[in-house]
Design an enzyme around this catalytic site. Structure first.
Site, mmCIF file in Angstrom:
data_model
loop_
_atom_site.group_PDB
_atom_site.id
_atom_site.type_symbol
_atom_site.label_atom_id
_atom_site.label_comp_id
_atom_site.label_asym_id
_atom_site.label_seq_id
_atom_site.Cartn_x
_atom_site.Cartn_y
_atom_site.Cartn_z
ATOM 1 N N LYS A 67 3.831 30.062 -91.783
ATOM 2 C CA LYS A 67 5.036 29.249 -91.986
ATOM 3 C C LYS A 67 5.232 28.343 -90.788
ATOM 4 O O LYS A 67 4.862 28.692 -89.669
ATOM 5 C CB LYS A 67 6.287 30.116 -92.149
ATOM 6 C CG LYS A 67 6.457 30.720 -93.535
ATOM 7 C CD LYS A 67 6.997 29.726 -94.536
ATOM 8 C CE LYS A 67 7.121 30.357 -95.913
ATOM 9 N NZ LYS A 67 7.706 29.445 -96.891
ATOM 10 N N ASP A 107 9.539 23.016 -98.436
ATOM 11 C CA ASP A 107 10.514 24.095 -98.571
ATOM 12 C C ASP A 107 11.900 23.468 -98.500
ATOM 13 O O ASP A 107 12.113 22.364 -98.991
ATOM 14 C CB ASP A 107 10.296 25.169 -97.493
ATOM 15 C CG ASP A 107 10.754 26.548 -97.964
ATOM 16 O OD1 ASP A 107 11.931 26.684 -98.338
ATOM 17 O OD2 ASP A 107 9.943 27.487 -97.957
#
Length: 373
Positions: free
Chosen positions: A27, A67
């Site tokens: 991430k 995201d």
């Protein structure tokens, strides 16, 4: 912040393992807030961000996807900069535009996937007698995940009774009715413009049908029963007290469209209720690493299409997504039965099953690669 990215990266490893696709996990992100920025300011940030990020990613290294706060436009800005600096076209980002390497169903994937997953939960708990038809579904969030989950619920015959954003919740007035597909599309349009739901709440078309509660989440503000809850906004958005309120409202299924949407206290409440109540009398909780794996699954399918230089049809991608979510559910279910055998008549723990299934796959691969030495 860094600690949030660490937990998201850690979770991502096990989520990716559950998809059955050959992907690791990671991430990254930034603390840039696009709200109130001009289009050019956003473009310039994306270009600057990718100028540094491109040194650390690649089609066979790490492949980022959008995201929170990221749409196809931002992916396009970053992809263009990557291509300029590296002088090559490759499937280095997912969520790309359809005319330059994107996959059909990618924007819808997480929302559709969580609904497909819950469909299997409903069918298993009811012995195949029930589906989404007639179910009242509370959803938080109003981004991609929430929008497409809501549209799929409506398509399957359910009623969507709430949506929300960071400023407040929009819930149905009374116990009858549902958001319509048109109303969800209107919300999607204002979100592209980075506006808040509050701006719609005062319009006649919305104010007569919905109630807007500033600074609130939907779980404790819904009139009547809740059959299914889909937290689809951000982490820690269901507290222990809200978990108890959902159970009191009759909720039988909760699945996270967001990553780690429930606090540990909430998970403990859900799991204790499942343990104490046989079968369909219990609330059944599905963790994000299993329930929202549809997004990363279709990212994997986009990468596969890029590698083969082909484009699959919408039906092909949707069919593969359904199969991945079915396998994800069955994997967690069978693993829970094997390692954490429930009492007679009690539903298996999808938390334990999904955690163990993801962990064992990663641990076995590490051992075979010599990483245990």
């Amino acid at each position: 912040n860094l600690s949030i990215l660490k937990f998201l990266g850690f979770e991502q490893i096990f989520k990716n393992a559950l998809t059955g696709l050959n992907m690791g996990g990671g991430k990254g992100g930034s603390d840039f807030d696009p709200k109130g920025k001009t289009d050019n300011e956003i473009r310039r940030f994306c270009v600057s961000f990718m100028t540094e990020l491109c040194k650390h990613i690649g089609a066979d290294t790490d492949v980022p996807a959008g995201d929170i706060g990221v749409t196809g436009r931002e992916v396009g800005f970053m992809f263009g900069q990557y291509k300029k600096i590296r002088n090559q076209w490759e499937g280095v980002l997912t969520g790309k535009g359809g005319s330059w390497g994107g996959s059909l169903i990618r924007p819808e994937a997480t929302g559709y996937g969580v609904v497909y997953y819950v469909e299997h939960m409903i069918q298993h708990a009811s012995g195949g007698k029930e589906s989404f038809a007639g179910k009242r579904v509370a959803i938080s969030g109003s981004g991609n995940v929430a929008q497409y989950a809501a549209l799929k619920v409506i398509e399957l015959g359910g009623s969507v009774i709430s949506l929300s954003d960071s400023q407040g919740a929009l819930v149905l007035n009374g116990e009858e009715g549902s958001f319509t597909a048109e109303e969800i599309n209107t919300i999607a349009e204002i979100k592209v413009q980075r506006k808040q739901i509050a701006e719609l709440a005062t319009q006649d078309a919305f104010s007569s049908k919905f109630k807007y509660i500033p600074g609130a989440r939907p779980w404790t503000n819904i009139a009547g029963r809740i059959d299914v809850a889909l937290p689809s906004a951000t982490q820690n958005e269901v507290s222990g007290d809200e978990a108890k309120a959902l159970i009191a409202a009759g909720c039988k299924f909760i699945a996270e469209g967001s990553n780690m949407g429930s606090t540990q206290e909430a998970i403990d409440v859900f799991e204790a209720h499942r343990d104490a109540n046989p079968g369909a009398a219990a609330i059944w909780y599905a963790p994000g690493k299993a329930a929202n794996a549809g997004g990363v699954a279709v990212s994997g399918l986009e990468m596969a299409q890029n590698s083969a230089r082909v484009n699959w049809s919408r039906e092909e991608v949707d069919s593969r997504l359904k199969k991945i979510m079915e396998d994800c559910f069955n994997n967690g279910l069978s693993t829970a039965k094997e390692y954490v055998t429930p009492a007679e008549g009690v539903l298996p723990s999808l938390v334990a099953g999904s955690n163990i299934a993801g962990f064992t796959k990663v641990a076995e691969a590490m051992k075979e690669h010599g990483d245990w030495w």
